[in-house]
Design an enzyme around this catalytic site. Structure first.
Site, PDB file in Angstrom:
ATOM      1  N   ASP A 190      26.010  33.640  61.177  1.00 38.18           N
ATOM      2  CA  ASP A 190      27.446  33.639  61.459  1.00 38.18           C
ATOM      3  C   ASP A 190      28.054  32.245  61.492  1.00 38.18           C
ATOM      4  O   ASP A 190      29.247  32.070  61.248  1.00 38.18           O
ATOM      5  CB  ASP A 190      27.723  34.351  62.780  1.00 38.18           C
ATOM      6  N   TYR A 231      32.161  41.770  65.170  1.00 37.55           N
ATOM      7  CA  TYR A 231      31.709  41.226  66.450  1.00 37.55           C
ATOM      8  C   TYR A 231      32.643  40.135  66.961  1.00 37.55           C
ATOM      9  O   TYR A 231      33.253  39.401  66.189  1.00 37.55           O
ATOM     10  CB  TYR A 231      30.313  40.616  66.301  1.00 37.55           C
TER      11      TYR A 231
END
Length: 751
Positions: free
Chosen positions: A368, A453
């Site tokens: 990420d 997320y």
């Protein structure tokens, strides 16, 4: 005693910079929006004049930090305990940028210098094939547009009742897929249906996963995952004979050996108005009374640009497209002596590997930070929602494809909050006194949304010298459509026909210490019982245990460390050149990370393990080496998307280079913490926050408890919860707020 002036004034720092350069308050100030624009323009001029490049797509543009020693000299920070700072040297402000040649292909890296008010290109080099810079927010948006326009995607969606305008997608890096050439910049897309504006699209996943070429903006592959079924004997079988990918030349749907699976239609909303519409039984709680954070005299911290002072702490708060928050030159005023602790601290990388083995699900392991960037995914924070109380915000900026700056006005939130009791003691004897001191902590925070997320990064600074990084995980589970009553061996069916796969979140926190100076060591401590048996003269009661300490010396032999649960292993960063006046032990900071330790569940030779070598160990200690393009920064390499093996510039390779000393050297630590997420139905439709914590705690650093000078608080606004000393049900409550020795409900923290 007057504080030692380790932080120079803006004028002093400016004198160390190249003449006519941008006026800065700190050498590590991030590029301003105007600088991003100027750097991009300089690159365009250079490529037009000196290269065959005709069209440029900017991917990133950021500050290339000055040499560490030059920054410390400019700020007046000495390299050794009690030493004098080095004389300031000129600091040339530099920038670095990666960009794409969208006509001919290829990624270029440019380094620029600010010379007499103008940005000049120092180097412009073609990056090696297979090295892709991070995926931009614009490319993620392009992915969705490409899918909606693709006739094959439209037809597949129509077969399960989804119209083109209802097609939505989350673009992800491809992970690993060697069926494609290294030179193609790819995204895989997880496709969903959205049947009304703002509804929770993750409730309606589709059963195919396209792959797009981000530069050509076209779909190049559509993969259909197989499914599981239960055999007559009760065992679980896959609909295909292998979890391996089939060749791209073959029909993926036919190979999946299953029928189409329509998306589930039941809404699972999280927005209050949509909840009321979709669920007639939904009723918001009405028994929550207001709770306000008030500071009638204002905040206790001061800001000077990006430099923050609070209590005895001082630090620089930076922002980068990749890390988001980057804290630098952190010092503590120890009774008039300004003591350096950390040169830089940030999230350097993270990886989220999923556990379903059937292709194409193994491609789901997102880096990420390195593949998307925490800074570019940072939220615009809202006053009274993300942070409570009196708030100061700092902006963050990154470059767009066009070379213009994108500014997140409220990217970083700074505030204070009560943190419970700092310390307390009561003399229990008759007539004894007590003292209670409450803890105040400073919070520097950021919230990032990476597709489904959310990650909340809270850096806490405490009055007792503690520093904590808390990572909170929330958002929506990444779900895939499940057939009716089909088994789900690698995840949880969180709602009908919704499969949330098991996965992990592993964070790599980079810590560059300057504990009382530049040259530090790491001490490993094992706590072991005495070898002498019970009944022996050395250990008659059998209760003895001792601490065995080892200084890590060699990068090759000692640089990669494992945790030992049986020995309660722990580590601390130390400066052996300064010892405590009583214990004789070196000034140090403990690394408290046991609660966040976890093993990488994938095999050591798996796709993800080869690319994310940092995940193999909880602690890495390497010797920092600075070059023209900075020091050792990224544990999984500078260019993360689409790597297929462990990069040369990764922490797993660094520890194998040479046999350099890591004792009393300029060292860098990479700490691996995280959580293994086995999804629960209670995580749906939005996951309550999960916490991962990393604490740095002084050990022999201070002469005594450094918070003894924090006054006790007698808060005049605190009062009994119920009037007349009764509880809500009418029974008698305690007279005093402290439960003993009360006086008509009046609190007393010192008695």
């Amino acid at each position: 005693m007057a504080p030692t002036a380790l932080f120079a004034t803006a004028t002093t720092v400016q004198s160390a910079l190249t003449p006519k350069s941008t006026k800065l308050k700190h050498p590590l100030d991030p590029l301003t929006p105007d600088e991003i624009k100027a750097v991009s323009l300089a690159i365009r001029r250079y490529t037009t004049t000196n290269t065959p490049i005709k069209a440029v797509r900017f991917i990133n543009c950021y500050l290339l930090p000055p040499p560490k020693k030059a920054v410390l000299a400019a700020l007046g920070i000495p390299l050794t305990p009690g030493g004098q700072p080095e004389a300031p040297t000129p600091i040339v402000r530099k920038a670095e940028s990666d960009f794409l040649d969208v006509i001919n292909g290829g990624t270029y890296n440019a380094i620029l210098s600010l010379q007499y008010g103008e940005w000049e290109v120092d180097t412009c080099e073609l990056v090696a094939e297979g090295s892709e810079p991070q995926i931009t927010p614009e490319e993620l948006a392009i992915c969705e547009v490409v899918l909606r326009k693709d006739p094959r995607v439209q037809a597949l969606a129509k077969e399960v009742g989804v119209l083109p305008e209802q097609i939505y997608a989350d673009g992800w890096a491809i992970g690993y897929d060697d069926r494609f050439p290294k030179s193609t910049r790819l995204q895989q897309a997880f496709v969903f249906a959205r049947f009304s504006q703002h509804e929770n699209l993750y409730a309606h996943p589709l059963d195919f996963i396209p792959v797009i070429d981000s530069v050509a903006e076209k779909v190049v592959q559509i993969d259909f995952p197989p499914t599981y079924k239960r055999a007559a004997d009760g065992s679980v079988e896959l609909s295909v004979p292998t979890t391996e990918a089939y060749p791209r030349s073959e029909d993926s749907f036919i190979n999946s050996n299953r029928e189409r699976i329509p998306p589930p239609l039941t809404p699972f909303e999280f927005l209050p108005d949509l909840l009321e519409q979709s669920d007639p039984t939904h009723k918001p709680r009405d028994d929550i009374k207001p709770l306000h954070v008030l500071q009638p005299e204002g905040v206790s911290f001061k800001m000077d640009g990006n430099v923050l002072e609070w209590q005895k702490w001082k630090m620089h708060i930076g922002f980068s497209h990749r890390e988001g928050i980057a804290l630098s030159t952190i010092t503590y005023n120890d009774d008039g002596e300004i003591r350096p602790i950390f040169y830089r601290m940030s999230l350097a990388e993270m990886v989220v590997p999923y556990g379903a083995p059937e292709f194409p699900h193994p491609r789901k392991f997102a880096f990420d930070s390195g593949e998307y960037g925490m800074g570019t995914q940072a939220n615009e924070l809202s006053l009274g929602c993300d942070c409570l109380g009196q708030i100061h915000y700092l902006p963050g900026s990154y470059v767009t494809h066009a070379g213009t700056p994108h500014v997140i006005k409220n990217a970083i939130c700074i505030h204070e909050e009560d943190a419970g009791v700092l310390w307390k003691h009561t003399d229990y004897r008759s007539g004894g006194r007590h003292q209670t001191v409450r803890s105040r902590r400073l919070v520097v925070s950021m919230v990032c949304t990476v597709a489904n997320y959310e990650y909340i990064f809270n850096y806490y600074f405490y009055q007792d010298g503690n520093i904590e990084l808390e990572i909170r995980l929330t958002g929506i589970l990444q779900v895939y459509v499940a057939g009716q009553d089909k088994p789900n061996p690698y995840g949880t069916t969180v709602a009908p026909n919704l499969n949330a796969h098991n996965h992990q979140h592993l964070f790599s926190v980079r810590v560059d210490p300057i504990l009382d100076g530049l040259y530090n060591s790491v001490i490993e401590s094992d706590i072991v019982p005495l070898s002498a048996p019970t009944g022996s003269k050395e250990n008659f009661a059998g209760n003895g245990f001792v601490v065995q300490e080892t200084v890590l010396k060699s990068q090759v032999q000692d640089g990669a460390r494992d945790f030992d649960w049986a020995r309660e292993r722990r580590w601390r960063i130390a400066n052996t050149g300064r010892t405590h006046y009583a214990s004789g032990k070196p000034a140090s900071y403990n690394i408290m990370m046991k609660g966040g330790l976890l093993p990488l569940m994938a095999h050591t030779d798996s796709w993800v393990a080869r690319r994310a070598s940092f995940a193999h160990k909880p602690l890495w200690v390497i010797r920092d080496e600075e070059s023209a393009d900075g020091g050792r920064m990224w544990p999984s390499g500078k260019y993360v998307p689409q790597t297929r093996e462990e990069p040369e510039d990764s922490v797993g390779r660094w520890v194998k280079e040479g046999d350099g000393s890591i004792e009393n050297e300029d060292i860098v630590l990479y700490l691996t913490v995280g959580t293994t997420h086995i999804p629960r139905p209670e995580d749906w439709p939005v996951m309550p926050v999960e916490h991962v914590n990393l604490l740095f705690k002084p050990n022999n650093f201070f002469a005594k408890n450094p918070s003894m000078d924090v006054p006790g608080t007698n808060d005049p606004l605190s009062k009994p919860a119920f009037s007349n000393g009764t509880t809500a049900n009418g029974t008698n409550g305690a007279n005093g707020a402290n439960g003993t020795n009360g006086s008509n409900g009046q609190a007393c923290c010192s008695h």
